[in-house]
Design a protein around this motif. Structure first.
Motif, PDB file in Angstrom:
ATOM      1  N   ASN A 158     -50.583 -45.723  36.228  1.00 34.75           N
ATOM      2  CA  ASN A 158     -50.376 -47.161  36.417  1.00 34.75           C
ATOM      3  C   ASN A 158     -50.804 -47.626  37.805  1.00 34.75           C
ATOM      4  O   ASN A 158     -51.411 -48.684  37.956  1.00 34.75           O
ATOM      5  N   GLU A 167     -45.112 -37.116  27.433  1.00 35.30           N
ATOM      6  CA  GLU A 167     -44.551 -38.373  27.925  1.00 35.30           C
ATOM      7  C   GLU A 167     -43.141 -38.211  28.470  1.00 35.30           C
ATOM      8  O   GLU A 167     -42.724 -39.000  29.332  1.00 35.30           O
ATOM      9  N   LYS A 200     -44.267 -41.020  30.951  1.00 26.73           N
ATOM     10  CA  LYS A 200     -44.501 -42.260  30.215  1.00 26.73           C
ATOM     11  C   LYS A 200     -44.217 -43.504  31.058  1.00 26.73           C
ATOM     12  O   LYS A 200     -44.680 -44.599  30.725  1.00 26.73           O
ATOM     13  N   GLU A 201     -43.460 -43.348  32.151  1.00 24.97           N
ATOM     14  CA  GLU A 201     -43.143 -44.473  33.015  1.00 24.97           C
ATOM     15  C   GLU A 201     -44.149 -44.673  34.136  1.00 24.97           C
ATOM     16  O   GLU A 201     -44.141 -45.707  34.801  1.00 24.97           O
ATOM     17  N   LEU A 218     -55.007 -39.681  30.432  1.00 25.18           N
ATOM     18  CA  LEU A 218     -53.839 -40.430  30.878  1.00 25.18           C
ATOM     19  C   LEU A 218     -54.259 -41.319  32.041  1.00 25.18           C
ATOM     20  O   LEU A 218     -54.863 -40.844  33.013  1.00 25.18           O
ATOM     21  N   ASP A 219     -53.942 -42.606  31.949  1.00 22.43           N
ATOM     22  CA  ASP A 219     -54.264 -43.567  32.993  1.00 22.43           C
ATOM     23  C   ASP A 219     -53.005 -43.846  33.814  1.00 22.43           C
ATOM     24  O   ASP A 219     -52.014 -44.366  33.292  1.00 22.43           O
ATOM     25  N   ARG A 240     -52.857 -49.316  23.236  1.00 19.41           N
ATOM     26  CA  ARG A 240     -52.518 -50.589  23.865  1.00 19.41           C
ATOM     27  C   ARG A 240     -52.447 -51.679  22.812  1.00 19.41           C
ATOM     28  O   ARG A 240     -52.897 -51.505  21.677  1.00 19.41           O
ATOM     29  N   SER A 266     -50.094 -44.011  31.097  1.00 20.96           N
ATOM     30  CA  SER A 266     -50.217 -44.390  29.689  1.00 20.96           C
ATOM     31  C   SER A 266     -51.419 -43.687  29.077  1.00 20.96           C
ATOM     32  O   SER A 266     -52.380 -43.342  29.771  1.00 20.96           O
ATOM     33  N   VAL A 267     -51.367 -43.504  27.768  1.00 18.08           N
ATOM     34  CA  VAL A 267     -52.457 -42.865  27.043  1.00 18.08           C
ATOM     35  C   VAL A 267     -53.579 -43.880  26.844  1.00 18.08           C
ATOM     36  O   VAL A 267     -53.339 -44.991  26.366  1.00 18.08           O
ATOM     37  N   GLN A 268     -54.789 -43.492  27.227  1.00 20.48           N
ATOM     38  CA  GLN A 268     -55.909 -44.419  27.102  1.00 20.48           C
ATOM     39  C   GLN A 268     -56.156 -44.753  25.631  1.00 20.48           C
ATOM     40  O   GLN A 268     -56.147 -43.891  24.761  1.00 20.48           O
TER      41      GLN A 268
END
Length: 387
Positions: free
Chosen positions: A212, A262, A45-46, A209-210, A54, A49-51
């Motif tokens: 960062n 996550e 999770k750090e 999952l995108d 947001r 992020s889940v597409q």
């Protein structure tokens, strides 16, 4: 230190003491391994992020009432009385023709907020309020009901409430004292959600999952951690940014499945060597992967000094029609300080790089030019980014 005489048996070491010795030795080995092979551990999770999950930006234009004479001046902010007239007309109050309003306890403001993912009707979110005119202060004001719209023009929330301004100020007799900024404030939980933004968790049973940072090693590490925990073939790294994950067939298990993903630990590779330079503030940030080769640096400083002195020319005594004239005389001095050639040793650790750069005695502004020159010479093993 005691030794065993020849011919005598070795002393028997108690089991507890031997265990302590092994623990101390093992701790030392692990500590040395951590120094020579540094790793960075984080949760998924750090780093990803889940597409689709947001926040959405909301904006609105409203009015703040109840100011103590510190509102907008209608001559310089004509939209403020126009907004007030529209509000009065909406509430059934018609102004006589030709009447010009000049309220001083009113200010036009821009209201912004973020609508978080999965927000439901009736929930409250924080709003930020900023002056749109020439109001001196928003302290003590109340934001009137303001619709907050998204990029599609639809109203997703309604904001209203008393402002919290984190500053203070006073003025009298041409003197003014001010602490912090008075033309902006905040209304905690000042907006109520009226419309829901639909959010889907994956399409066709596949979650994206995108990552960062655009890094292939990080994407591979994320996919590897998921496959190790959930089974081989569950996740696949598509590129340096996208990781595809197969979701459970039962939709009731997907929330728990994503929560487990996550919180999975992932071991990150050493980041790319990078130096970030801020040309406006002179800030220099160096990460741990930056290395320095042997080089020699000389940097001189050029200073320009301008001194302006008033020169007064008075007319001669007993002259008629003469006037006293005041002019200025400017003295310009240019001084260039020679920079000594300093040899910088090779450095493979961040602490050694910092010591080498500090030995130059250069200011952060000088380091902007020095680091770029060292990069061009091939002595600095890092990517330089100027922001």
């Amino acid at each position: 230190m005691t030794t065993t005489p020849p011919g005598r048996p070795s002393p028997i070491v108690p089991r507890s003491e031997r265990l302590v010795r092994w623990l101390v030795l093992g701790t030392a080995v692990l500590a040395s391994a951590a120094v020579w092979w540094p790793v960075q551990a984080a949760r998924i999770k750090e780093v990803a992020s889940v597409q689709g999950v947001r926040a959405n930006q909301l904006t609105g234009f409203g009015l703040v009432f109840g100011l103590d004479g510190t509102g907008d001046q209608s001559t310089q902010s004509p939209f403020t009385p126009q907004a007030l007239a529209a509000f009065l007309e909406k509430n059934g109050i018609a102004l006589p023709p030709g009447v010009t309003m000049q309220p001083k306890n009113l200010a036009a403001v821009v209201v912004t907020a973020e609508l978080p993912a999965f927000a439901q009707r009736g929930q409250r979110i924080d709003v930020n309020v900023s002056s749109a005119g020439n109001a001196k202060s928003l302290r003590g004001g109340m934001l009137l009901s303001t619709p907050l719209r998204g990029a599609d023009g639809r109203v997703y929330a309604i904001a209203q409430g008393n402002l919290i301004v984190g500053g203070a100020g006073a003025s009298a007799g041409g003197s003014k004292v001010q602490i912090n900024h008075l033309a902006a404030g905040r209304v905690p939980e000042g907006a109520m959600v009226e419309e829901v933004v639909a959010t889907s968790l994956g399409e066709d049973g596949v979650l994206q999952l995108d990552v960062n940072a655009n890094d292939f090693a990080t994407a591979r590490a994320v996919a590897g951690a998921i496959n190790e925990s959930k089974g081989a073939g569950t996740a696949q790294a598509m590129d340096g940014r996208v990781v595809k994950v197969r979701l459970p067939a039962d939709e009731s298990e997907r929330v728990g499945f994503i929560a487990d993903l996550e919180n999975l630990p992932v071991t990150l590779a050493k980041p790319a060597a990078r130096i970030v330079l801020n040309a406006r503030t002179g800030s220099v940030v160096v990460n741990e992967a930056v290395t320095l080769a042997d080089c020699a640096v000389a940097h001189g400083a050029l200073s320009v000094t301008i001194n302006a002195m008033p020169v007064i020319s008075q007319p001669s005594p007993l002259s008629q029609g003469g006037q006293t004239v005041v002019s200025e005389k400017a003295d310009i001095t240019i001084q260039q300080q020679g920079g000594a050639l300093i040899q910088l040793p090779a450095a493979a650790k961040l602490s050694d790089v910092v010591k080498a750069l500090n030995s130059l005695g250069a200011t952060p502004q000088d380091l902007l030019a020095i680091l770029q020159a060292m990069k061009a010479a091939g002595a600095l093993k890092a990517e330089i980014e100027v922001i």
